[in-house]
Design an enzyme around this catalytic site. Structure first.
Site, PDB file in Angstrom:
ATOM      1  N   CYS A 299       0.831  -1.185   0.000  1.00 29.12           N
ATOM      2  CA  CYS A 299       0.000   0.000   0.000  1.00 29.12           C
ATOM      3  C   CYS A 299       0.874   1.246   0.000  1.00 29.12           C
ATOM      4  O   CYS A 299       0.823   2.049   0.938  1.00 29.12           O
ATOM      5  CB  CYS A 299      -0.914  -0.013   1.226  1.00 29.12           C
ATOM      6  SG  CYS A 299      -1.786  -1.566   1.397  1.00 29.12           S
ATOM      7  N   TYR A 327      21.587  -7.988  -4.670  1.00 29.32           N
ATOM      8  CA  TYR A 327      20.920  -6.855  -4.018  1.00 29.32           C
ATOM      9  C   TYR A 327      19.424  -6.902  -4.317  1.00 29.32           C
ATOM     10  O   TYR A 327      18.829  -5.894  -4.705  1.00 29.32           O
ATOM     11  CB  TYR A 327      21.520  -5.525  -4.482  1.00 29.32           C
ATOM     12  CG  TYR A 327      23.012  -5.418  -4.264  1.00 29.32           C
ATOM     13  CD1 TYR A 327      23.522  -5.145  -3.001  1.00 29.32           C
ATOM     14  CD2 TYR A 327      23.911  -5.599  -5.302  1.00 29.32           C
ATOM     15  CE1 TYR A 327      24.881  -5.049  -2.792  1.00 29.32           C
ATOM     16  CE2 TYR A 327      25.275  -5.508  -5.102  1.00 29.32           C
ATOM     17  CZ  TYR A 327      25.757  -5.229  -3.838  1.00 29.32           C
ATOM     18  OH  TYR A 327      27.104  -5.144  -3.638  1.00 29.32           O
TER      19      TYR A 327
HETATM   20  C1  LIG Z   1      29.581  -3.540  -1.806  1.00 27.11           C
HETATM   21  C2  LIG Z   1      31.035  -3.681  -1.855  1.00 27.11           C
HETATM   22  C3  LIG Z   1      31.644  -4.442  -2.867  1.00 27.11           C
HETATM   23  C4  LIG Z   1      30.874  -5.055  -4.000  1.00 27.11           C
HETATM   24  O1  LIG Z   1      30.356  -4.062  -4.825  1.00 27.11           O
HETATM   25  P1  LIG Z   1      29.568  -4.478  -6.165  1.00 27.11           P
HETATM   26  O2  LIG Z   1      29.096  -3.185  -6.715  1.00 27.11           O
HETATM   27  O3  LIG Z   1      28.480  -5.381  -5.755  1.00 27.11           O
HETATM   28  O4  LIG Z   1      30.557  -5.155  -7.060  1.00 27.11           O
HETATM   29  C5  LIG Z   1      33.011  -4.610  -2.813  1.00 27.11           C
HETATM   30  N1  LIG Z   1      33.741  -4.040  -1.820  1.00 27.11           N
HETATM   31  C6  LIG Z   1      33.197  -3.285  -0.842  1.00 27.11           C
HETATM   32  C7  LIG Z   1      34.051  -2.698   0.192  1.00 27.11           C
HETATM   33  C8  LIG Z   1      31.828  -3.078  -0.831  1.00 27.11           C
HETATM   34  O5  LIG Z   1      31.286  -2.315   0.117  1.00 27.11           O
END
Ligand SMILES: *Cc1c(COP(=O)(O)O)cnc(C)c1O
Length: 356
Positions: A299, A327
């Site tokens: 909603c 994600y």
């Molecule tokens: C989130 C993150 C990743 C991975 O990033 P992607 O965009 O999913 O490849 C790698 N290293 C750190 C420190 C992160 O916070």
């Protein structure tokens, strides 16, 4: 697919296995870690474990999860705001985010192998998210790094192994290589030889067939690396996003003030990504039709999975959202409105258990 069992996440482990093998092959001499926060599903991790050199985790929770599945795996622990328990965890590499984290680690007296996370003042253009290149809560500017280097002198418990940089996400290979060159230059000035270049390889939700150019990235890194240097990357999204689909069915179709809406079972509490990133989640092929906005059961006007897509939908039709392997479920607000959770299916499940 039996409709009553929808919505469901469907993970194609065979596709993941093939993709991870291709990424691995494109990066000779480069260490490859998987960023677990992109998707910590155990079946996905079991497939990825056959291809990666280790896992990057961002919390004690992720660390316990990975340790439970792979007790002997190399693990790097990062993330801002580490608790004392996280700082004293037994990991392969600890990525320090601030001089205070280092002070607390030194005060604890425990041994650790650390990388200092650096936020270099380099321009980051074209990224979907930026964690560096300006004031952000991630890592340290060169002054903070210098403070750490001074704190590290005259002791041997905490060993400086190198630097870690994860400056942006959503970058294509040429832009990431430019950043890598800047980080390497900085690391060499600092006198360290282990460099973690982070993740952030671009994926395009607008053009699902466009893929990050792993081959040219691997060749570029090979060209940048000097003998004796260890280069490591830690992609998340670009490894796991393509293997997942969120499959659901249409409950209702209606026209309101001239606009066509299809209401599907589930919604952004299962797949939050399109709402937060502001895109239309890509769809597997459907017959063409009048533009329809696909919404979920919540909603709130924010519960939009795809905006005005030209497909024909009727109640009962199955809708498959692609690019839902990263994600997606694990970043969503599952409890909002208390709808049931989706099912989880695995194609080629034997791959998760296969010996390497
Ligand atoms: C989130 C993150 C990743 C991975 O990033 P992607 O965009 O999913 O490849 C790698 N290293 C750190 C420190 C992160 O916070």
């Amino acid at each position: 697919m039996i409709q009553d069992e929808l919505p469901a996440y469907v993970y194609d482990l065979g596709a993941l296995d093939g993709h991870a093998a291709a990424v691995r092959a494109a990066l000779p001499g480069i260490e490859l870690y998987y960023a677990v926060k992109a998707n910590p599903d155990p079946e996905l991790l079991r497939v990825l474990a056959r291809h990666v050199d280790g896992f990057e985790v961002s919390s004690g929770g992720e660390l316990a999860h990975v340790r439970g599945l792979f007790p002997g795996a190399a693990v790097a622990l990062g993330g801002p705001g580490k608790t004392d328990a996280e700082l004293s965890a037994d990991v392969t590499r600890l990525h320090l985010e601030s001089p205070n984290e280092l002070r607390r680690l030194l005060a604890s007296g425990r041994r650790a192998d650390v990388l200092l996370r650096v936020n270099l003042d380099v321009p980051v253009a074209g990224a979907s998210l930026t964690m560096g290149g300006g004031a952000t809560p991630f890592g340290m500017d060169p002054a903070g790094i210098a403070e750490c280097v001074a704190l590290l002198s005259g002791q041997s418990a905490v060993r400086l192994r190198g630097v870690h940089a994860h400056l942006a996400s959503g970058l294509a290979a040429p832009a990431l290589l430019e950043l890598a060159a800047a980080v390497l230059e900085y690391a060499r000035e600092l006198g360290v030889t282990e460099i973690n270049l982070g993740g952030g390889m671009a994926v395009s939700y607008a053009d699902p067939d466009a893929r990050f150019d792993w081959r040219s990235y691997g060749e570029g890194l090979a060209g940048l690396r000097r003998p004796g240097e260890v280069l490591r990357i830690e992609p998340g999204r670009a490894l796991s996003v393509y293997c997942g689909r969120y499959v659901t069915r249409v409950i209702d179709v209606k026209r309101v003030h001239g606009e066509l809406f299809a209401v599907v079972a589930g919604g952004t509490h299962h797949l939050r990504t399109p709402a937060t990133k502001g895109h239309s989640q890509p769809l597997a092929a459907l017959p063409p039709g009048e533009p329809v906005t696909i919404v979920g059961q919540l909603c709130t006007p924010k519960d939009v999975l795809a905006h005005r897509v030209p497909v024909r939908l009727a109640p009962g039709d199955v809708v498959e959202f692609t690019m839902a392997g990263a994600y997606a479920w694990n970043i969503s607000h599952h409890d909002f409105l208390m709808h049931p959770e989706p099912g989880f299916r695995y194609l080629s499940p034997e791959l998760a258990g296969r010996e390497s």
